[in-house]
Design a protein around this motif. Sequence first.
Motif, mmCIF file in Angstrom:
data_model
loop_
_atom_site.group_PDB
_atom_site.id
_atom_site.type_symbol
_atom_site.label_atom_id
_atom_site.label_comp_id
_atom_site.label_asym_id
_atom_site.label_seq_id
_atom_site.Cartn_x
_atom_site.Cartn_y
_atom_site.Cartn_z
ATOM 1 N N ARG A 156 0.900 -1.229 0.153
ATOM 2 C CA ARG A 156 -0.058 -0.324 -0.123
ATOM 3 C C ARG A 156 0.889 1.151 -0.026
ATOM 4 N NH1 ARG A 156 -1.588 2.789 4.396
ATOM 5 N NH2 ARG A 156 -0.771 1.316 6.090
ATOM 6 N N CYS A 160 3.111 1.466 -3.046
ATOM 7 C CA CYS A 160 1.774 1.803 -4.436
ATOM 8 C C CYS A 160 1.391 3.509 -4.695
ATOM 9 C CB CYS A 160 0.532 1.506 -4.081
ATOM 10 S SG CYS A 160 -0.373 0.226 -5.377
ATOM 11 N N GLN A 161 1.638 3.700 -3.268
ATOM 12 C CA GLN A 161 1.207 5.712 -2.782
ATOM 13 C C GLN A 161 2.341 6.400 -3.288
ATOM 14 O OE1 GLN A 161 -1.169 5.739 1.053
ATOM 15 N NE2 GLN A 161 0.597 6.895 2.221
ATOM 16 N N ASP A 162 3.285 5.923 -2.640
ATOM 17 C CA ASP A 162 4.751 7.530 -2.544
ATOM 18 C C ASP A 162 5.707 6.802 -3.597
ATOM 19 O OD1 ASP A 162 2.912 8.745 -0.661
ATOM 20 O OD2 ASP A 162 4.137 7.089 1.116
ATOM 21 N N GLU A 207 -3.357 -3.311 -3.835
ATOM 22 C CA GLU A 207 -1.498 -2.379 -4.289
ATOM 23 C C GLU A 207 -0.728 -3.703 -4.508
ATOM 24 O OE1 GLU A 207 -4.012 -2.198 -2.240
ATOM 25 O OE2 GLU A 207 -4.009 -0.294 -1.625
#
Lengths: 213, 213
Positions: free
Chosen positions: A35, A38-40, A119
Amino acid sequence: MRPGVTPINAGASGRESAGHSPKTRHREILQTAARLICQDGYEATSIQRIAEACGLTKAGLYHHIRSKEHLLLEIMNYGMDVFEEQVLSQVLPIADPVERLKTCMDKHVRLVTRGRDKEITIILHEHATLTGDAQAQINARKKRYVRFLESSFTEAVRDGRIRPINPKVAAFAFLGMVNWIYKWFRRDGAVPEEQLAREMQDLLFGGLERGPR
Amino acid sequence: MRPGVTPINAGASGRESAGHSPKTRHREILQTAARLICQDGYEATSIQRIAEACGLTKAGLYHHIRSKEHLLLEIMNYGMDVFEEQVLSQVLPIADPVERLKTCMDKHVRLVTRGRDKEITIILHEHATLTGDAQAQINARKKRYVRFLESSFTEAVRDGRIRPINPKVAAFAFLGMVNWIYKWFRRDGAVPEEQLAREMQDLLFGGLERGPR
């Protein structure tokens, strides 16, 4: 799993919290790391940040993982495990190649739309950060799926079940249609989840099949 | 363009080298930066590294660009410019919706396989690093294409040119098939470049059309 919300009582020893098997805990770490990556992005996600989100100290996290790159390899292997268990192994025994492909599309679409492990799907497709043997390992697992699709299309053409098409292009058209879903599909959007797989099957196979359906 | 090979004689002043118009030079910077970001990721690619690959000092590069995030926005806008010029604007005037969609697929496939600006395609699809207004700007341009596809499919169904299908799913199936190409297609591979567009048109439209072709 509520990563980063309620830190689980696990100190530098990496001891497991009550009710979590080591396997479950390991999977939670993979999901939390996925997660964040995926986000950063992989580069921007530090081991420290992953540890915090897992409610662990950095030393505690290293009790569970070998290195950041090995963690990424584990995430990708876990993603392939989930896929092979829920899709590939379920459809391999189906004798008719068209039924096999259509059921495969149905199960693959549902895996993507169901949202869990989303993710991991994204990481599998977007972040080619692995190198050397690790990269080769994941690529070999992906290629196994491509070969399965391609040989099923070849079989379907040979048996006269579909009109003649290029099995390689058909395999990648199938993959493109399904793997693109996570980029646009929303569970509360205009296309109901239970319709999506059927619509996609119809688009690709509705115009190919020759035999009785 | 041979980025990073023969540094162009441009010092801290950012003066253009002979024979390069400012517009050409700017485009070369976008292409070079896109190649590096694609290779190493946005976070890991420093302004210093981009400057070196362009044969510029950091100060020289800042003569051409505003900031790293603005550079990314410019790369994405350039990618959308190329796409709209070579695909969308070419097919908008076509009256018949099925011919419009098929020609669109042909031109879009060729844009992806021709290899030039491949990095820009990848950045457009994989790196959602933009935020705020910049992200909204690029998303609006992407959505314009989705709406074009969707309304063309709607028109084709309404006119009885294709059998009834969900236009939204068809639009994203089209996009998935075409946008996935850069992940697997090799110019020296098993599928000849000139066949790919035709095969994909046949897969998607071969089973949909009703009227005379």
